[in-house]
Design a protein around this motif. Structure first.
Motif, PDB file in Angstrom:
ATOM      1  N   SER A 134       0.860  -1.182   0.000  1.00  0.00           N
ATOM      2  CA  SER A 134       0.000   0.000   0.000  1.00  0.00           C
ATOM      3  C   SER A 134       0.888   1.221   0.000  1.00  0.00           C
ATOM      4  O   SER A 134       1.970   1.210   0.573  1.00  0.00           O
ATOM      5  N   ASP A 136       0.170   4.214   1.470  1.00  0.00           N
ATOM      6  CA  ASP A 136      -0.477   5.114   2.426  1.00  0.00           C
ATOM      7  C   ASP A 136      -1.632   5.858   1.784  1.00  0.00           C
ATOM      8  O   ASP A 136      -1.587   7.077   1.639  1.00  0.00           O
ATOM      9  N   PRO A 137      -2.674   5.149   1.393  1.00  0.00           N
ATOM     10  CA  PRO A 137      -3.705   5.763   0.582  1.00  0.00           C
ATOM     11  C   PRO A 137      -4.526   6.839   1.280  1.00  0.00           C
ATOM     12  O   PRO A 137      -5.049   7.733   0.644  1.00  0.00           O
ATOM     13  N   ILE A 145       3.956   0.731   2.464  1.00  0.00           N
ATOM     14  CA  ILE A 145       3.945  -0.466   3.296  1.00  0.00           C
ATOM     15  C   ILE A 145       4.458  -1.603   2.420  1.00  0.00           C
ATOM     16  O   ILE A 145       3.894  -1.868   1.357  1.00  0.00           O
TER      17      ILE A 145
ATOM     18  N   LEU B  18      -8.726   2.129  -2.844  1.00  0.00           N
ATOM     19  CA  LEU B  18      -7.324   1.873  -3.204  1.00  0.00           C
ATOM     20  C   LEU B  18      -7.174   1.680  -4.711  1.00  0.00           C
ATOM     21  O   LEU B  18      -6.232   2.185  -5.316  1.00  0.00           O
ATOM     22  N   ILE B  30      -6.622  11.507  -2.408  1.00  0.00           N
ATOM     23  CA  ILE B  30      -7.731  10.644  -2.806  1.00  0.00           C
ATOM     24  C   ILE B  30      -8.787  10.687  -1.687  1.00  0.00           C
ATOM     25  O   ILE B  30      -8.473  11.043  -0.558  1.00  0.00           O
ATOM     26  N   TYR B  64      -3.602   0.560   7.400  1.00  0.00           N
ATOM     27  CA  TYR B  64      -3.040   1.091   6.159  1.00  0.00           C
ATOM     28  C   TYR B  64      -2.252   2.382   6.378  1.00  0.00           C
ATOM     29  O   TYR B  64      -1.752   2.957   5.431  1.00  0.00           O
ATOM     30  N   SER B  65      -2.198   2.856   7.588  1.00  0.00           N
ATOM     31  CA  SER B  65      -1.523   4.131   7.846  1.00  0.00           C
ATOM     32  C   SER B  65      -0.171   3.899   8.503  1.00  0.00           C
ATOM     33  O   SER B  65      -0.026   2.988   9.316  1.00  0.00           O
ATOM     34  N   PRO B  66       0.826   4.751   8.161  1.00  0.00           N
ATOM     35  CA  PRO B  66       2.119   4.599   8.839  1.00  0.00           C
ATOM     36  C   PRO B  66       2.118   5.203  10.239  1.00  0.00           C
ATOM     37  O   PRO B  66       3.047   5.013  10.997  1.00  0.00           O
TER      38      PRO B  66
END
Lengths: 278, 178
Positions: A134, A136-137, A145, B18, B30, B64-66
């Motif tokens: 991914s 970081d959408p 990631i 996505l 997005i 999905y986030s850092p």
């Protein structure tokens, strides 16, 4: 009776905390606290990896199906720009071919001299190929990631490259996945030098997709088209990895240091495969 | 059944976010379909559903986030609860586009602020190595908001359709309607 009215109203709102909705909310907050604790211990990593991998095949299918439509409109929109770029690139190819001939001569000469002097060849860094799960959408983090983690020998601070260009560095490592901060992220910085002058500086990410080269002394030369590469001061990021090309000089002669905007040919939003330099 | 359908919808929205919208960024941003889904579910005035949706969407966003884990889940739970309270207890709002847009603006602001504060707290407690300043963090606010507002009404229609379908199915299975 404003006071009594106020009390009645307040008690009506207060009754909410005795409802099932509030009980469910409180339960979920407690559950979240447990999850956070589990995440800090690394116990949630298998679930995380499952959540990352589960929709991947579907996402890829949707992307593949939708990309021709996107490409068609994108090409129409950029047709003029593409024609100009083609002319510029043709000229650049001719110039680079000439440079290549010279470089080959120099390489042969260098090799011969090294052999004469008995120098050992510098060891190349090993590369771990990784798939981008991914990019970081949802967030503003500007991160990737990756599907390789400590099991593949990935460590925090290592460089991530694509097509020979530095694209990110590892900031978090799980067992089978890792998170890499993109060089365009505003909290990213790396020691760099100008390839043409060997002058050291710092490259920082700038919001959006930009890169800024800073801390170049006013006395040092800096021109458009020059290349910025890694300086190798940080032992986890090897020397001479391409970062980008100087696109614009941002500082004036009154500034203490020179500052320039860099441009990288990498499409950071569309990275699918990268390499981690071990 | 209700929760399973919600889960499938969340995965479907994640894939759309996505796969499809990842190819169509506006000013590099997005939309966040999961956030819109949570908001629409909270405005639907249906008990519990919105909390389940908020929790699940938050978990997916966190994965999905850092950023440090938990910020999105906490933010979405709080936003969903506050939106639910506002629409049920404080201002019994009529759902038109103006009110939907206002709810989106405040909720989007809330989401961004809570996630940023969570990241800052994680940094202070040495749980997260990176930090993004509020100014830079909020520079995503406007493009993200505009994109979300563009997709707000389609998402509301989608959620409305889902809710009615589930209500009808449950009524049929209980024999209330044939």
């Amino acid at each position: 009776m404003p006071f009594a009215y106020g009390i009645r109203e307040k008690s009506a709102y207060m009754r909410f905390i005795y409802t099932k909705t509030f009980a469910v909310f409180a339960f979920l907050v407690v559950l979240l606290a447990v999850f956070v604790l589990m995440q800090t211990k690394g116990w949630l990593n298998p679930v995380r990896e499952l959540a990352l991998k589960m929709p991947r095949s579907l996402t890829t299918t949707v992307k593949t199906a939708a990309s021709p439509v996107k490409n068609f409109f994108s090409i129409l929109y950029q047709l003029r720009k593409i024609a100009q770029e083609n002319t510029r690139l043709t000229a650049q190819v001719i110039s680079l071919q000439q440079n290549l001939v010279e470089a080959n001569d120099l390489a042969r000469e260098n090799e011969a001299l090294r052999n004469e002097l008995g120098f050992a060849k510098t060891a190349k860094h090993s590369l771990a190929p990784c798939t981008v799960l991914s990019n970081d959408p949802f967030g503003s983090g500007g991160a990737l990631i990756l599907n390789c983690g400590s099991n593949a020998g990935v460590e925090i601070g290592q460089a991530v490259v694509s097509q020979g260009y530095l694209v990110a560095k590892i900031v978090y490592v799980g067992k089978d996945s890792s998170t890499a901060l993109l060089i365009t992220n505003s909290s990213f910085s790396v020691d760099a030098r100008i390839s043409q002058t060997e002058q050291a500086g710092i490259v920082k990410g700038s919001f959006g997709s930009g890169l800024i080269l800073e801390q170049i002394p006013q006395t040092s030369g800096l021109e458009k088209g020059w290349l910025a590469v890694t300086a190798g001061i940080n032992d986890k990021i090897p020397k001479n990895i391409l970062i980008g090309e100087v696109k614009d000089i941002l500082s004036s002669s009154n500034d203490l240091f020179k500052k320039a905007a860099l441009v990288s040919p990498i499409a950071f939003n569309n990275l699918d495969f990268v390499f981690v330099m071990k | 059944m209700r929760y399973a359908v919600h889960f499938i919808c969340i995965v479907f929205l994640l894939v759309a976010n996505l796969g499809l919208f990842g190819l169509l960024p506006i000013w590099g941003q997005i939309p966040n379909l999961l956030f819109l889904f949570v908001l629409c579910s909270a405005l639907a005035k249906k008990e519990f559903d919105f909390l389940f949706v908020a929790f699940l969407c938050g978990l997916f966003l966190d994965f999905y986030s850092p950023a440090f884990f938990g910020g999105h889940t906490l933010a979405l739970l709080l936003i969903a609860l506050v939106t639910y309270l506002f629409s049920n207890y404080i201002f019994v709002i009529e759902l038109n586009f103006k009110n939907l847009a206002l709810a989106t603006i405040f909720s989007w602001l809330g989401l961004n602020l809570i996630v940023w504060l969570w990241g800052l707290a994680a940094l202070k407690f040495n749980l997260n190595p990176s930090y993004v300043s509020l100014k830079i963090f909020m520079s995503n606010f406007l493009p993200g908001l505009i994109y979300n507002l563009l997709l707000l009404y389609p998402m509301y229609l989608f959620y409305d359709f889902l809710r009615h379908s589930l209500d009808n199915y449950e009524a049929r299975s209980r024999g209330v309607i044939k």
